[in-house]
Design an enzyme around this catalytic site. Structure first.
Site, PDB file in Angstrom:
ATOM      1  N   GLY A  97       0.832  -1.204   0.000  1.00  0.00           N
ATOM      2  CA  GLY A  97       0.000   0.000   0.000  1.00  0.00           C
ATOM      3  C   GLY A  97       0.859   1.244   0.000  1.00  0.00           C
ATOM      4  O   GLY A  97       2.029   1.201   0.390  1.00  0.00           O
ATOM      5  N   GLY A 145       0.297  -4.948   0.773  1.00  0.00           N
ATOM      6  CA  GLY A 145      -0.938  -4.833  -0.004  1.00  0.00           C
ATOM      7  C   GLY A 145      -0.944  -5.667  -1.266  1.00  0.00           C
ATOM      8  O   GLY A 145      -2.001  -6.108  -1.726  1.00  0.00           O
ATOM      9  N   GLU A 168       5.892  -5.790   7.964  1.00  0.00           N
ATOM     10  CA  GLU A 168       5.205  -4.778   8.766  1.00  0.00           C
ATOM     11  C   GLU A 168       5.725  -4.605  10.191  1.00  0.00           C
ATOM     12  O   GLU A 168       5.630  -3.512  10.755  1.00  0.00           O
ATOM     13  CB  GLU A 168       3.699  -5.076   8.806  1.00  0.00           C
ATOM     14  CG  GLU A 168       2.970  -4.814   7.485  1.00  0.00           C
ATOM     15  CD  GLU A 168       3.097  -5.946   6.490  1.00  0.00           C
ATOM     16  OE1 GLU A 168       2.563  -5.821   5.371  1.00  0.00           O
ATOM     17  OE2 GLU A 168       3.731  -6.973   6.804  1.00  0.00           O
ATOM     18  N   ASP A 176      -1.097  -7.322   7.775  1.00  0.00           N
ATOM     19  CA  ASP A 176      -2.554  -7.231   7.593  1.00  0.00           C
ATOM     20  C   ASP A 176      -2.999  -7.865   6.275  1.00  0.00           C
ATOM     21  O   ASP A 176      -2.469  -8.887   5.890  1.00  0.00           O
ATOM     22  CB  ASP A 176      -3.002  -5.770   7.733  1.00  0.00           C
ATOM     23  CG  ASP A 176      -2.427  -4.864   6.659  1.00  0.00           C
ATOM     24  OD1 ASP A 176      -1.362  -5.199   6.084  1.00  0.00           O
ATOM     25  OD2 ASP A 176      -3.035  -3.811   6.389  1.00  0.00           O
TER      26      ASP A 176
END
Length: 337
Positions: A97, A145, A168, A176
């Site tokens: 992302g 992402g 992350e 995530d």
């Protein structure tokens, strides 16, 4: 000279003609080479092309808002039999992302941090529940992402250029995009190891870890895509057969052992602990070069992220994808505070 009889060309019915024109205009607009994401229909395939090569196809909210409704439209279209997603530029499928934009928005109280994660996770769930076979060509860097755009789909095709990671915990977040669902379901404790250390898998190892379903040489992807598009009303089995035919012919690194093979016994033992404190204690107690290296890596990570990630995976192991994504949305918002 006899007069020539001119026969009128067959006319499309007004409604059909309007549909064709609108579809053409829609696709022309969305295949503009400067667009962030290209959406097109070719043969029986809907094709999504991530088109931000200068930033390794980093995912933006605008891209998510274009991809989601198109997937839902293709899902309902009887003339669309599969969905293909790929990246441009040759270096990355999608490196994650657009974290910089999210971080900058958070500093000024903008809603982007709320909207981005919510809509990204809704898209991840749509991919995971998609009724049409979904083929992700994960050629190049696939992180964060980008993993969410691929790993929940039915087919994931890795190449020798694939680089997978969930990094992350190094930036104060957690793995995530459904990481709490797919990581604990990998063999043994590989998923816990990848999540906590951010270890990078390359090429065929992405397949051997269970993240990819197939391996095909990068240079063969255009031919594979062409053959997928050419399939006539294919079933999921027809698509699998075609992917398998390319997979078995791919010889790159075929004889190479899985990079984590020699460490699997230790990974399964050391990363099976119920708490981060216990994992650290086990690593210290083990004292092997491998354990010491993991300890050094973990010491560089955010302690809060590590504890949050371990619990996320332990709880996610028995939850549905949708429930995991709801949990991860709450976690994402807590991290943004």
């Amino acid at each position: 000279m006899a007069a020539r009889v001119l026969r009128p060309l067959p006319r499309l019915k007004p409604f059909n003609r309007l549909q064709v024109i609108l579809q053409h205009l829609k696709m022309s607009k969305q295949t503009d080479s400067t667009a962030e994401v290209l959406l097109e229909k070719r043969g029986g395939a809907g094709i999504i092309t991530l088109n931000r090569p200068k930033v390794l196809n980093a995912l933006t909210l605008s891209m998510i808002q274009q991809i989601y409704p198109q997937i839902k439209t293709w899902e309902q279209d009887p003339e669309t039999f599969l969905i293909i997603i790929k990246g441009t530029g040759g270096k990355a499928f999608c490196a994650g992302g657009d974290i910089r934009a999210i971080a900058d928005a958070g500093k000024v109280g903008d809603r982007l941090a709320h909207d981005f994660f919510r809509e990204e996770y809704i898209l991840n769930n749509a991919i995971g529940t998609c009724k049409k076979p979904y083929v992700a060509l994960i050629d190049g860097i696939t992180m964060g992402g980008g993993v969410g755009l691929s790993v929940h789909g039915r087919f994931r095709v890795a190449t020798e250029k694939t680089l997978f990671a969930m990094p992350e915990t190094a930036i104060g977040l957690f793995p995530d995009v459904g990481g709490g669902y797919f990581l604990p379901r990998l063999s043994g404790k590989i998923g816990y190891y990848l999540a906590l250390t951010g270890f990078r898998l390359k090429g065929r190892d992405v397949l051997k870890a269970g993240i990819a379903t197939h391996f095909v040489e990068s240079e063969k992807l255009p031919a594979l895509e062409k053959d997928l598009i050419a399939l006539k009303s294919p079933s999921t089995e027809n698509i699998a057969d075609l992917l398998n035919s390319y997979h078995v012919k791919s010889k790159v690194d075929q004889e190479k052992e899985f990079v984590l093979d020699e460490h699997m016994e230790k990974i399964n033992s050391l990363f099976s602990a119920n708490s981060m404190e216990e994992i650290v204690r086990k690593l210290k107690q083990d004292g092997s070069p491998f354990a010491i290296k993991q300890l050094e890596t973990i010491n560089k990570m955010s302690p809060t992220s590590l504890k949050m990630t371990l619990r996320q995976l332990r709880e996610g192991a028995s939850m549905s994808l949708q429930d995991v994504l709801m949990m991860e949305y709450r976690l994402s918002q807590a991290c943004m505070c």
